[in-house]
Design a protein around this motif. Structure first.
Motif, PDB file in Angstrom:
ATOM      1  N   ARG A   1       0.797  -1.232   0.000  1.00 59.53           N
ATOM      2  CA  ARG A   1       0.000   0.000   0.000  1.00 59.53           C
ATOM      3  C   ARG A   1       0.824   1.274   0.000  1.00 59.53           C
ATOM      4  NH1 ARG A   1      -5.402  -0.986   3.460  1.00 59.53           N
ATOM      5  NH2 ARG A   1      -5.941  -2.951   2.493  1.00 59.53           N
ATOM      6  N   LEU A   2       2.074   1.202   0.402  1.00 57.23           N
ATOM      7  CA  LEU A   2       2.909   2.395   0.481  1.00 57.23           C
ATOM      8  C   LEU A   2       4.018   2.337  -0.561  1.00 57.23           C
ATOM      9  CD1 LEU A   2       3.271   2.606   4.356  1.00 57.23           C
ATOM     10  CD2 LEU A   2       1.755   3.963   2.921  1.00 57.23           C
TER      11      LEU A   2
ATOM     12  N   THR B   1       1.537   7.530   0.595  1.00 50.74           N
ATOM     13  CA  THR B   1       0.279   6.794   0.487  1.00 50.74           C
ATOM     14  C   THR B   1      -0.273   6.975  -0.927  1.00 50.74           C
ATOM     15  OG1 THR B   1      -1.054   8.684   1.171  1.00 50.74           O
ATOM     16  CG2 THR B   1      -0.246   7.213   2.924  1.00 50.74           C
TER      17      THR B   1
END
Length: 162
Positions: A51-52, A70
């Motif tokens: 996700r990052l 993000t």
């Protein structure tokens, strides 16, 4: 820029000096990731790697500093990159957060604008260094709070209110 400073607890200078080329080459860390190390991560840590995004920026003393982004930050930065020419940013400006000259935006000015908009009583006292120290203190207190007994937690809350 402000979200990146807060999310990563970074010095403002590290984020403001992020180059466009460093941002555009950010996805290469996944290709070079050691799969043996990836298997040792907890399921939460593995999800975070999905996700990052990781961007390497130059910090103090020419050391590489990891900066996490993000998906929301990436979407905003992508809009900034697409609109650079429409905003009068020179093609020669290498900085991701560019001003109209060949220099980057000043982090303190953007933090100050956000602090004023948030209604802070003393927005001039908000700086990335102070925020970094404050977030570290709050995280430290929270970590201890989670290991305290109910009575100790009540005493701490009372002391904070007083």
């Amino acid at each position: 820029m402000t979200k990146i400073v807060l999310f990563n607890k970074r010095r403002g200078g590290e984020v403001k000096n992020m180059r466009t080329e460093a941002y555009l080459s950010r996805g290469q860390h996944r290709k070079n990731m050691n799969h043996e190390i990836l298997e040792t991560l907890t399921p939460l840590e593995q999800k975070l790697t999905d996700r990052l995004e990781l961007v390497a920026v130059w910090g103090k003393q020419n050391k590489t500093v990891p900066t996490l982004l993000t998906k929301e930050m990436i979407q905003g930065i992508d809009v900034l990159i697409r609109q650079r020419s429409h905003c009068g940013i020179r093609a020669s400006n290498k900085y991701l957060f560019a001003s109209h000259g060949d220099a980057p935006l000043q982090t303190w000015k953007t933090l100050n604008a956000v602090a004023i908009e948030a209604g802070c009583h003393h927005p001039e006292q908000i700086s990335s260094s102070r925020l970094k120290k404050y977030i570290a203190t709050v995280a430290h207190v929270y970590a201890h709070y989670m290991h305290m007994s109910s009575f100790e937690q009540l005493v701490l809350v009372y002391c904070i209110k007083v």
